[in-house]
Every structure is written in C-alpha cells, then in structure tokens.
Design a protein around this motif. Sequence first.
Motif, PDB file in Angstrom:
ATOM      1  N   VAL A 312      19.979  34.892   9.658  1.00 51.16           N
ATOM      2  CA  VAL A 312      20.461  33.813   8.786  1.00 51.16           C
ATOM      3  C   VAL A 312      20.121  32.449   9.381  1.00 51.16           C
ATOM      4  O   VAL A 312      19.598  31.560   8.696  1.00 51.16           O
ATOM      5  CB  VAL A 312      21.984  33.933   8.572  1.00 51.16           C
ATOM      6  CG1 VAL A 312      22.524  32.695   7.854  1.00 51.16           C
ATOM      7  CG2 VAL A 312      22.309  35.182   7.769  1.00 51.16           C
ATOM      8  N   VAL A 313      20.410  32.271  10.679  1.00 48.34           N
ATOM      9  CA  VAL A 313      20.157  30.988  11.343  1.00 48.34           C
ATOM     10  C   VAL A 313      18.672  30.660  11.322  1.00 48.34           C
ATOM     11  O   VAL A 313      18.268  29.523  11.000  1.00 48.34           O
ATOM     12  CB  VAL A 313      20.694  31.021  12.790  1.00 48.34           C
ATOM     13  CG1 VAL A 313      20.290  29.755  13.536  1.00 48.34           C
ATOM     14  CG2 VAL A 313      22.217  31.177  12.794  1.00 48.34           C
ATOM     15  N   ALA A 314      17.830  31.641  11.655  1.00 51.99           N
ATOM     16  CA  ALA A 314      16.382  31.406  11.655  1.00 51.99           C
ATOM     17  C   ALA A 314      15.890  31.097  10.245  1.00 51.99           C
ATOM     18  O   ALA A 314      15.031  30.221  10.060  1.00 51.99           O
ATOM     19  CB  ALA A 314      15.653  32.627  12.214  1.00 51.99           C
ATOM     20  N   CYS A 344      14.336  23.837  17.567  1.00 54.66           N
ATOM     21  CA  CYS A 344      15.067  24.411  18.700  1.00 54.66           C
ATOM     22  C   CYS A 344      16.066  25.476  18.233  1.00 54.66           C
ATOM     23  O   CYS A 344      16.242  26.505  18.897  1.00 54.66           O
ATOM     24  CB  CYS A 344      15.792  23.312  19.472  1.00 54.66           C
ATOM     25  SG  CYS A 344      14.680  22.199  20.359  1.00 54.66           S
ATOM     26  N   THR A 345      16.708  25.243  17.077  1.00 55.28           N
ATOM     27  CA  THR A 345      17.649  26.228  16.535  1.00 55.28           C
ATOM     28  C   THR A 345      16.935  27.523  16.180  1.00 55.28           C
ATOM     29  O   THR A 345      17.428  28.624  16.445  1.00 55.28           O
ATOM     30  CB  THR A 345      18.352  25.662  15.285  1.00 55.28           C
ATOM     31  OG1 THR A 345      19.008  24.442  15.616  1.00 55.28           O
ATOM     32  CG2 THR A 345      19.376  26.650  14.750  1.00 55.28           C
ATOM     33  N   CYS A 346      15.760  27.383  15.577  1.00 54.97           N
ATOM     34  CA  CYS A 346      14.964  28.552  15.195  1.00 54.97           C
ATOM     35  C   CYS A 346      14.547  29.362  16.423  1.00 54.97           C
ATOM     36  O   CYS A 346      14.671  30.593  16.446  1.00 54.97           O
ATOM     37  CB  CYS A 346      13.736  28.095  14.415  1.00 54.97           C
ATOM     38  SG  CYS A 346      12.676  29.439  13.885  1.00 54.97           S
ATOM     39  N   ILE A 347      14.073  28.685  17.449  1.00 57.79           N
ATOM     40  CA  ILE A 347      13.640  29.365  18.673  1.00 57.79           C
ATOM     41  C   ILE A 347      14.830  30.015  19.367  1.00 57.79           C
ATOM     42  O   ILE A 347      14.733  31.128  19.909  1.00 57.79           O
ATOM     43  CB  ILE A 347      12.943  28.361  19.622  1.00 57.79           C
ATOM     44  CG1 ILE A 347      11.660  27.822  18.980  1.00 57.79           C
ATOM     45  CG2 ILE A 347      12.627  29.022  20.953  1.00 57.79           C
ATOM     46  CD1 ILE A 347      10.664  28.887  18.590  1.00 57.79           C
ATOM     47  N   PHE A 348      15.977  29.351  19.340  1.00 56.56           N
ATOM     48  CA  PHE A 348      17.189  29.912  19.942  1.00 56.56           C
ATOM     49  C   PHE A 348      17.599  31.200  19.216  1.00 56.56           C
ATOM     50  O   PHE A 348      17.915  32.214  19.848  1.00 56.56           O
ATOM     51  CB  PHE A 348      18.331  28.895  19.866  1.00 56.56           C
ATOM     52  CG  PHE A 348      19.635  29.402  20.410  1.00 56.56           C
ATOM     53  CD1 PHE A 348      19.898  29.349  21.770  1.00 56.56           C
ATOM     54  CD2 PHE A 348      20.593  29.932  19.560  1.00 56.56           C
ATOM     55  CE1 PHE A 348      21.095  29.817  22.286  1.00 56.56           C
ATOM     56  CE2 PHE A 348      21.798  30.405  20.052  1.00 56.56           C
ATOM     57  CZ  PHE A 348      22.049  30.347  21.418  1.00 56.56           C
ATOM     58  N   ALA A 349      17.582  31.173  17.869  1.00 57.37           N
ATOM     59  CA  ALA A 349      17.941  32.361  17.090  1.00 57.37           C
ATOM     60  C   ALA A 349      16.957  33.498  17.343  1.00 57.37           C
ATOM     61  O   ALA A 349      17.349  34.666  17.457  1.00 57.37           O
ATOM     62  CB  ALA A 349      17.975  32.009  15.598  1.00 57.37           C
ATOM     63  N   SER A 410      11.029  31.581   5.821  1.00 61.91           N
ATOM     64  CA  SER A 410      12.463  31.506   5.544  1.00 61.91           C
ATOM     65  C   SER A 410      12.893  32.632   4.622  1.00 61.91           C
ATOM     66  O   SER A 410      13.932  33.281   4.844  1.00 61.91           O
ATOM     67  CB  SER A 410      12.806  30.151   4.916  1.00 61.91           C
ATOM     68  OG  SER A 410      14.165  30.110   4.528  1.00 61.91           O
ATOM     69  N   PHE A 411      12.100  32.886   3.587  1.00 64.67           N
ATOM     70  CA  PHE A 411      12.424  33.961   2.644  1.00 64.67           C
ATOM     71  C   PHE A 411      12.458  35.314   3.351  1.00 64.67           C
ATOM     72  O   PHE A 411      13.348  36.138   3.093  1.00 64.67           O
ATOM     73  CB  PHE A 411      11.393  33.986   1.514  1.00 64.67           C
ATOM     74  CG  PHE A 411      11.564  35.147   0.574  1.00 64.67           C
ATOM     75  CD1 PHE A 411      12.535  35.126  -0.416  1.00 64.67           C
ATOM     76  CD2 PHE A 411      10.750  36.275   0.695  1.00 64.67           C
ATOM     77  CE1 PHE A 411      12.699  36.201  -1.274  1.00 64.67           C
ATOM     78  CE2 PHE A 411      10.915  37.350  -0.151  1.00 64.67           C
ATOM     79  CZ  PHE A 411      11.884  37.317  -1.136  1.00 64.67           C
ATOM     80  N   ILE A 412      11.507  35.554   4.243  1.00 56.86           N
ATOM     81  CA  ILE A 412      11.452  36.827   4.971  1.00 56.86           C
ATOM     82  C   ILE A 412      12.703  36.994   5.830  1.00 56.86           C
ATOM     83  O   ILE A 412      13.318  38.065   5.870  1.00 56.86           O
ATOM     84  CB  ILE A 412      10.177  36.905   5.837  1.00 56.86           C
ATOM     85  CG1 ILE A 412       8.939  37.005   4.933  1.00 56.86           C
ATOM     86  CG2 ILE A 412      10.238  38.102   6.787  1.00 56.86           C
ATOM     87  CD1 ILE A 412       7.625  36.899   5.672  1.00 56.86           C
ATOM     88  N   CYS A 413      13.095  35.939   6.534  1.00 54.65           N
ATOM     89  CA  CYS A 413      14.289  36.001   7.385  1.00 54.65           C
ATOM     90  C   CYS A 413      15.546  36.295   6.566  1.00 54.65           C
ATOM     91  O   CYS A 413      16.369  37.137   6.947  1.00 54.65           O
ATOM     92  CB  CYS A 413      14.475  34.687   8.143  1.00 54.65           C
ATOM     93  SG  CYS A 413      13.254  34.391   9.425  1.00 54.65           S
ATOM     94  N   LEU A 414      15.705  35.594   5.433  1.00 55.37           N
ATOM     95  CA  LEU A 414      16.910  35.761   4.618  1.00 55.37           C
ATOM     96  C   LEU A 414      16.906  37.095   3.885  1.00 55.37           C
ATOM     97  O   LEU A 414      17.963  37.724   3.701  1.00 55.37           O
ATOM     98  CB  LEU A 414      17.041  34.601   3.634  1.00 55.37           C
ATOM     99  CG  LEU A 414      17.239  33.221   4.299  1.00 55.37           C
ATOM    100  CD1 LEU A 414      17.273  32.119   3.251  1.00 55.37           C
ATOM    101  CD2 LEU A 414      18.509  33.195   5.139  1.00 55.37           C
TER     102      LEU A 414
END
Length: 457
Positions: A312-314, A344-349, A410-414
């Motif tokens: 979700v975060v990514a 940075c949030t994406c890399i952290f997730a 984003s669509f793939i992650c969600l």
Amino acid sequence: MPILAYGTAMGWISPHKALLMGDSSPSIEPLTEEDVSWMASIMFIFAPIAVFIYGVAADKFGRKNALLCASVPILLGWVVKLISSHPIALITARALIGFGSGGGFVVCPLYVKEISEDSIRGMTGTFVIFSQTVGNLVVFVLGDLLPYNTVLWILLAIPLIHFFILLRLPETPSYLIKCGKNEETAKVLGWLRSLPHTDSAISEEVDRLIIEQTTCEPKFSPKLLFADKTAVKAFWVTLIVNLTREFCGCIAVLVYASHIFAAAGKDPGTSIALSPNKQSILLAAVQIIGSFVACQLVDRAGRKPLLTVTSVVAGFSMCLLGVWFYLQSVGSMLPGWVPIVALCTCIFADASGLQPLPYVIMTEMFNFQLRGTVATLIMAISLGTDFALLKLFAPLNNWIGYHSTFWVFSFICLANVFYLIFYVPETKMRNLEDIYADLEGKKRRKKEEDIVETIHV
C-alpha cells in the motif's frame, strides 16, 4: 556474504560511472553509454543460468558446498577488474559476478531456512535483502571516499573472507539427514541451538527431520512439482508475489533517482542539492533502515500483514511520483521536497517488505523435497525479469512518459494488496498442512460446516 558481494557489485557502477566515462578513465579509452549499459545488465543474463546450476548442485552436493562455489566466480570477477579496465574485461567481470550472485540468491535462502528455528525463521530470512542493501551502502561510501583500485581490493576481500569463514560452518541439518548422518546432525543442531546434542529437544528435531526425509527426498524436478495440484497453486502464489516485487518499480525509481534529486534541487523553495554519490548514499541508508525494520517486524507482525502494508505504501508513493511528473510536464510544480519524500518512502517500503518477504514465503510454502526446485525456478524468472526491466525502462518512458510509467507501477502495487488479502496464506509459524489447507479452501469450508452444524444443534 555472497549477497553482500552482489550488493557491492550492483552499486559499484554508480560512484565510478563518471570516472570510467571521463578523460581520466582507468580504461584505455573512456567507456561509452553502451558499455555501461552492458555492464549493468550482463549480470542478469548469467545469473538465471547460474540459478539452475546451483539449484541442482545444492541438492546433489549440499548447501554449504554450493555456497562455497558461489564465492569463486565473484572473487574472479573482482580479480579481472583489478587486472584490466578494458570494457570487454569489465563486462566479463560483471558476468562472472552475476553468475556467482545467482548461485548465492538461490542457495542462501535455503541454507538460512534450514538452520533457523521456526521462531526466528522470518527474521533470518530477511537478512538476504538486508545484506544486499548493506553492500549498496558500503560501495557508495567507498566509491565516494577512496581511489578506484583501493575500492576493488576491498571488494575483492569480501568473497575471499566468506570462503574461509564458510569452511568452518556446518552443512544444514536437513541435508545431513538426507546423507544418513544422524549423529552429525544432532551435533550440528546442538551447536546451532546452543544446547547439548543429547538434549531431548535436539532429539525431537532430528526425529522430525528423519520423518520429513523419509517422505520426501530432495532433487531438482519441475515434473514432480507440477504433478502436485496443491504445490502448483503454492508455486503460482509464490511466483506472483516474487514478480510483483520486481514490477513494483522500486528498481526503476533507484535508476531515476538522480533526475528526481536534480529537479528537486532546482526548486527555490528547497535547499536540497546533493551530488549523485550523496544521493546514492542517502537512498542506501534508507534501504538499510527499511531492511532493519523488516528484521524486527517480520516475526511479530507476520508475513502477510507486513507485505500488504508495504505494498500500500509503495503504491501511493509511486502514485505521488507520477502526479509530480505529470504536473511537471504541464508546467506546474509541487514543492521540491515532495518527490524526495515520496522516493524515500517508496524505497523504505520496498526494503522493509516488498523485497525480503517473498524470499521468506518462498522457502516456507514448500517441503524439503520441492524447496530447491521452486527456489531455482522462481529466482531464474525473477532475475530474467530484472534484465528485461533494465533494458525496457527507458523505451517505456519515451513511449508513455514518466508519469504514466509510475502510475503503472502504482497500479501493480495496489492490485497486489487485493491479491495478498484474498489468495496468499499466512506462513508465519505454520506447518505445510495448514498452509495448503488455506490454498485449497478447506479451512473456509470447515468453518462453514461448523456454523451449519452449530445452527442445526
């Protein structure tokens, strides 16, 4: 340590690209973009080949011996780089390192899983990605501070140290049982568990391994895997989870990080302006923190909840990056700190869930007989996917634009979130019978039958 070496090899190009392509290049003549492109991608051509070879070797000659052999081509790769900086030599060296790293990626998760107690199996499984991120950070810092050849000597030492340390470490208990070495298995388990080898807990674990070996002898056999309908379901679940990790876009984000930082630095509302090497160090540090969080949470929160949250975060981070690029393309701009925070949030997730947890799930959804086969097939497909992504990312951006590319990620992650909720079973502290019951829907049917029976009573 083989994965640590892989991390250093992956990150090595970033701090040295300008030097290799500049007038003071250690090569006979400066490298071209095409040379660098092949250096970056060649590892992912040879790694899938190595996955099959090392997968068979791990089942035939043991996990320890396969890991020892994985360090040899990595070592030779750094030696070749020290001897020559000619483009062909550098590309050959990267191919050697990719071959050894492919072996490390298929054997390391198996070795770690088979020596770990159930209570810490998730945490130790996340060390694979943690080691990779440490390798990235190490090479970024070294490349920023030290001369070219000095960095190569230090990186050469990593596979060499690993080889000699591993000589002193034991084979996995599961493989020793397969070889009929029950007494040696008890001693190894005693050492691993910090208990006397005569302890009753050790005896019980040896008995359990013997029963497991009696019912399933390990060998590389895709035919055997696809003959079991439930195992096939588990394979597809594991494959989709692993491919989602590749297609979540975090690799692409790392590749495009330089542009994001540069564009953010131009915004008068922010004072962020970092050199390319400092950018890489910042992102590697974020990865390290994320990997550490994964180590701490995976056995507490469980595999499925942590993977769902990080997806979700990514997904939302990728969506925000896409919005930022779209507004930039139409002449409007969000503040410069927005893409940096999103990045940075994406890399952290990615580091805290999307990257390490598929490896953990991969080793927990199959018995000892099929574990090597599954790891070999999935790692070969995943590494081949990495090669395709690195080659197709730029043409895709030219075709649909960066904003659309990030929206696809984003669509793939969600979408992965819904797949995780409805199709992926929890594997934390659970045996295969319960996991496979979830896959077959037996648990849900049993609950429905219990409800009907209760109503009837």
